[in-house]
Design a protein around this motif. Structure first.
Motif, PDB file in Angstrom:
ATOM      1  N   VAL A 205      22.315 104.801 -11.190  1.00 36.19           N
ATOM      2  CA  VAL A 205      23.172 103.709 -11.674  1.00 36.19           C
ATOM      3  C   VAL A 205      24.579 104.262 -11.903  1.00 36.19           C
ATOM      4  N   PHE A 206      25.576 103.406 -11.736  1.00 31.94           N
ATOM      5  CA  PHE A 206      26.971 103.840 -11.813  1.00 31.94           C
ATOM      6  C   PHE A 206      27.638 103.269 -13.062  1.00 31.94           C
ATOM      7  N   LYS A 207      28.410 104.128 -13.743  1.00 30.96           N
ATOM      8  CA  LYS A 207      29.142 103.699 -14.942  1.00 30.96           C
ATOM      9  C   LYS A 207      30.598 104.148 -14.831  1.00 30.96           C
ATOM     10  N   GLU A 208      31.431 103.639 -15.745  1.00 31.33           N
ATOM     11  CA  GLU A 208      32.864 103.923 -15.694  1.00 31.33           C
ATOM     12  C   GLU A 208      33.142 105.405 -15.947  1.00 31.33           C
ATOM     13  N   LEU A 209      34.123 105.953 -15.210  1.00 33.99           N
ATOM     14  CA  LEU A 209      34.486 107.353 -15.338  1.00 33.99           C
ATOM     15  C   LEU A 209      35.165 107.603 -16.686  1.00 33.99           C
ATOM     16  N   PRO A 210      34.743 108.637 -17.445  1.00 25.95           N
ATOM     17  CA  PRO A 210      35.366 108.913 -18.752  1.00 25.95           C
ATOM     18  C   PRO A 210      36.816 109.369 -18.616  1.00 25.95           C
ATOM     19  N   SER A 211      37.540 109.280 -19.729  1.00 29.36           N
ATOM     20  CA  SER A 211      38.949 109.692 -19.772  1.00 29.36           C
ATOM     21  C   SER A 211      39.108 111.184 -19.479  1.00 29.36           C
ATOM     22  N   ASP A 212      40.119 111.511 -18.648  1.00 31.44           N
ATOM     23  CA  ASP A 212      40.492 112.888 -18.321  1.00 31.44           C
ATOM     24  C   ASP A 212      39.404 113.665 -17.585  1.00 31.44           C
ATOM     25  N   ASP A 213      38.423 112.974 -17.017  1.00 29.72           N
ATOM     26  CA  ASP A 213      37.374 113.664 -16.267  1.00 29.72           C
ATOM     27  C   ASP A 213      37.954 114.100 -14.923  1.00 29.72           C
ATOM     28  N   PRO A 214      37.932 115.416 -14.598  1.00 22.33           N
ATOM     29  CA  PRO A 214      38.550 115.858 -13.357  1.00 22.33           C
ATOM     30  C   PRO A 214      37.834 115.307 -12.124  1.00 22.33           C
ATOM     31  N   ILE A 215      38.617 114.970 -11.106  1.00 25.34           N
ATOM     32  CA  ILE A 215      38.047 114.412  -9.877  1.00 25.34           C
ATOM     33  C   ILE A 215      37.522 115.514  -8.966  1.00 25.34           C
ATOM     34  N   GLN A 216      38.218 116.655  -8.972  1.00 21.40           N
ATOM     35  CA  GLN A 216      37.807 117.776  -8.129  1.00 21.40           C
ATOM     36  C   GLN A 216      37.818 119.057  -8.944  1.00 21.40           C
ATOM     37  N   ARG A 217      36.864 119.922  -8.663  1.00 23.15           N
ATOM     38  CA  ARG A 217      36.838 121.222  -9.335  1.00 23.15           C
ATOM     39  C   ARG A 217      36.177 122.187  -8.367  1.00 23.15           C
ATOM     40  N   GLN A 218      36.959 123.090  -7.800  1.00 18.77           N
ATOM     41  CA  GLN A 218      36.427 124.056  -6.845  1.00 18.77           C
ATOM     42  C   GLN A 218      37.259 125.330  -6.902  1.00 18.77           C
ATOM     43  N   PRO A 219      36.618 126.490  -7.095  1.00 20.23           N
ATOM     44  CA  PRO A 219      37.394 127.726  -7.237  1.00 20.23           C
ATOM     45  C   PRO A 219      37.679 128.406  -5.909  1.00 20.23           C
ATOM     46  N   ARG A 220      38.829 129.057  -5.854  1.00 20.22           N
ATOM     47  CA  ARG A 220      39.045 130.114  -4.863  1.00 20.22           C
ATOM     48  C   ARG A 220      38.620 131.405  -5.543  1.00 20.22           C
ATOM     49  N   ILE A 221      37.787 132.199  -4.889  1.00 22.50           N
ATOM     50  CA  ILE A 221      37.267 133.410  -5.537  1.00 22.50           C
ATOM     51  C   ILE A 221      37.708 134.674  -4.800  1.00 22.50           C
TER      52      ILE A 221
ATOM     53  N   VAL B 195      25.460 108.041 -13.049  1.00 19.63           N
ATOM     54  CA  VAL B 195      26.580 108.641 -12.330  1.00 19.63           C
ATOM     55  C   VAL B 195      27.850 107.922 -12.767  1.00 19.63           C
ATOM     56  N   TYR B 196      28.843 108.688 -13.219  1.00 16.88           N
ATOM     57  CA  TYR B 196      30.103 108.088 -13.659  1.00 16.88           C
ATOM     58  C   TYR B 196      31.067 107.990 -12.487  1.00 16.88           C
ATOM     59  N   GLY B 197      31.781 106.856 -12.405  1.00 14.10           N
ATOM     60  CA  GLY B 197      32.621 106.594 -11.248  1.00 14.10           C
ATOM     61  C   GLY B 197      31.742 106.245 -10.060  1.00 14.10           C
ATOM     62  N   ASP B 198      32.208 106.552  -8.860  1.00 15.98           N
ATOM     63  CA  ASP B 198      31.402 106.238  -7.668  1.00 15.98           C
ATOM     64  C   ASP B 198      30.597 107.442  -7.187  1.00 15.98           C
TER      65      ASP B 198
ATOM     66  N   THR C  92      29.312 116.760  -4.141  1.00 15.94           N
ATOM     67  CA  THR C  92      29.634 115.550  -4.897  1.00 15.94           C
ATOM     68  C   THR C  92      28.565 115.347  -5.970  1.00 15.94           C
ATOM     69  N   ILE C  93      28.942 114.624  -7.011  1.00 16.69           N
ATOM     70  CA  ILE C  93      28.000 114.317  -8.087  1.00 16.69           C
ATOM     71  C   ILE C  93      26.831 113.489  -7.550  1.00 16.69           C
ATOM     72  N   LEU C  94      27.127 112.616  -6.613  1.00 11.24           N
ATOM     73  CA  LEU C  94      26.072 111.801  -5.999  1.00 11.24           C
ATOM     74  C   LEU C  94      25.081 112.675  -5.238  1.00 11.24           C
ATOM     75  N   ASP C  95      25.591 113.667  -4.531  1.00  9.31           N
ATOM     76  CA  ASP C  95      24.734 114.598  -3.799  1.00  9.31           C
ATOM     77  C   ASP C  95      23.819 115.352  -4.757  1.00  9.31           C
ATOM     78  N   LEU C  96      24.378 115.777  -5.899  1.00  9.83           N
ATOM     79  CA  LEU C  96      23.575 116.477  -6.910  1.00  9.83           C
ATOM     80  C   LEU C  96      22.461 115.577  -7.428  1.00  9.83           C
ATOM     81  N   ALA C  97      22.787 114.330  -7.720  1.00 10.26           N
ATOM     82  CA  ALA C  97      21.783 113.380  -8.231  1.00 10.26           C
ATOM     83  C   ALA C  97      20.640 113.220  -7.233  1.00 10.26           C
ATOM     84  N   GLU C  98      20.983 113.104  -5.963  1.00  9.71           N
ATOM     85  CA  GLU C  98      19.953 112.920  -4.937  1.00  9.71           C
ATOM     86  C   GLU C  98      19.076 114.160  -4.792  1.00  9.71           C
ATOM     87  N   LYS C  99      19.684 115.348  -4.897  1.00 10.85           N
ATOM     88  CA  LYS C  99      18.899 116.593  -4.825  1.00 10.85           C
ATOM     89  C   LYS C  99      17.919 116.687  -5.999  1.00 10.85           C
TER      90      LYS C  99
END
Length: 315
Positions: A266-282, A204-207, A247-254
């Motif tokens: 395990v946690f690693k450093e977040l890559p460059s320009d990786d978006p923190i949030q991504r959610q569509p209005r549909i 998991v990158y970041g927290d 959350t990415i953590l929730d996905l990992a646990e599922k």
């Protein structure tokens, strides 16, 4: 329903193969175009004997000529590992590919759909993302070859409409998963599933608090077909994604739970320009695409995807 002749670029890829399959099932004649950079014959081998399916090895950077009624332009590497491998080629695929397919659509008067991406929003400062948001993209970052290539493709599409009356459709695809994803594409769902199946540490990158919205491939294909079927005055862009945020953590646990894995997170450093949030209005998709919205829940979709990935275990 009349049988249409439909061209799908990137048709042997993860999304393209599912679209080809659905179009054949709906009674159409399908030309699948792919250069097999990230696409695979394995994804469409079960379609080869269908007399209404044609597989052509071709790179959309070069012009292609065929008489068709509709074009779905999906050709482009879509995962960071693949589109950063040859960033100039990625830009060419998005830009020259769009020019060549729009030129074809103009010549034969075909309707054409562009598979754009939520990446046009970059690391968004508006949440959730609506189609009116112009995005927050780093034009010289690691991801820019894909982000800006897709943004330019949208520009080309709208200008071919304004200048040449080409019948265009634009969709922006949010995180999509399902069977036939590449096991080494570096995307979070395939990464987690393969790590879990092999009882390896899940990275998991970041927290893990960054969020994504995951839609199952069948829901996306349904949205694409509904978009292509709309009146010519409806062009988009429309977001096609799952507005439910995880959350990415929730996905990992599922994934660990659904695979019965012994993996640890395990946690690693977040890559460059990786978006923190991504959610569509549909809202626009629901309004114009006959109340389209994702129907496959995350656990159901993950279960089907895990079943597919099981054959690659320990490879």
């Amino acid at each position: 329903m009349s049988r249409k002749r439909i061209l799908v670029t990137g048709g042997a890829g993860f999304l393209g193969s599912h679209l080809c399959e659905r179009l054949l099932n709906d009674g159409h004649d399908v030309i699948c175009l792919d250069n097999f950079f990230t696409g695979s014959k394995e994804n469409v081998v079960h379609l080869i004997n269908n007399p209404y399916f044609e597989l052509v090895r071709h790179d959309v950077i070069s012009p292609f000529f065929a008489e068709v009624d509709e074009i779905y332009n999906l050709a482009c590497p879509a995962s960071p590992i693949h589109y950063q491998y040859n960033p100039i080629k990625t830009v060419k695929t998005s830009v020259m590919g769009a020019i060549n397919m729009l030129g074809l659509a103009k010549r034969v008067k075909a309707k054409i759909l562009q598979a754009s991406t939520s990446e046009v929003y970059g690391d968004p400062q508006v949440h959730p993302q609506t189609e009116e948001y112009w995005g927050h993209v780093n034009p010289i970052g690691l991801r820019s070859c894909y982000d800006e290539g897709k943004r330019c493709a949208e520009t080309l599409f709208v200008n071919y409409r304004y200048q040449n009356n080409v019948r265009i459709k634009i969709i922006r695809i949010f995180n999509t998963y399902g069977p036939r994803m590449s096991i080494n594409d570096g995307r979070v769902v395939s990464n987690f599933i393969m790590q879990a199946l092999n009882n390896e540490d899940i990275t998991v990158y970041g927290d893990g608090s960054q969020t994504r919205s995951f839609q199952y491939v069948d829901d996306l294909v349904e949205g694409m077909i509904r978009m292509m079927g709309t009146n010519d005055d409806i062009t988009g862009p429309f977001n096609l994604g799952n507005p439910k945020e995880f959350t990415i953590l929730d996905l990992a646990e599922k994934v660990i739970r659904l695979t019965g894995s012994k993996s640890k997170i395990v946690f690693k450093e977040l890559p460059s320009d990786d978006p923190i949030q991504r959610q569509p209005r549909i809202d626009l998709a629901k309004q114009h695409l006959n109340n389209w919205e994702p129907t496959v829940q995350l656990e159901e979709g993950l279960t089907k995807t895990i079943e597919y990935f099981t054959k690659f275990k320990n490879k």
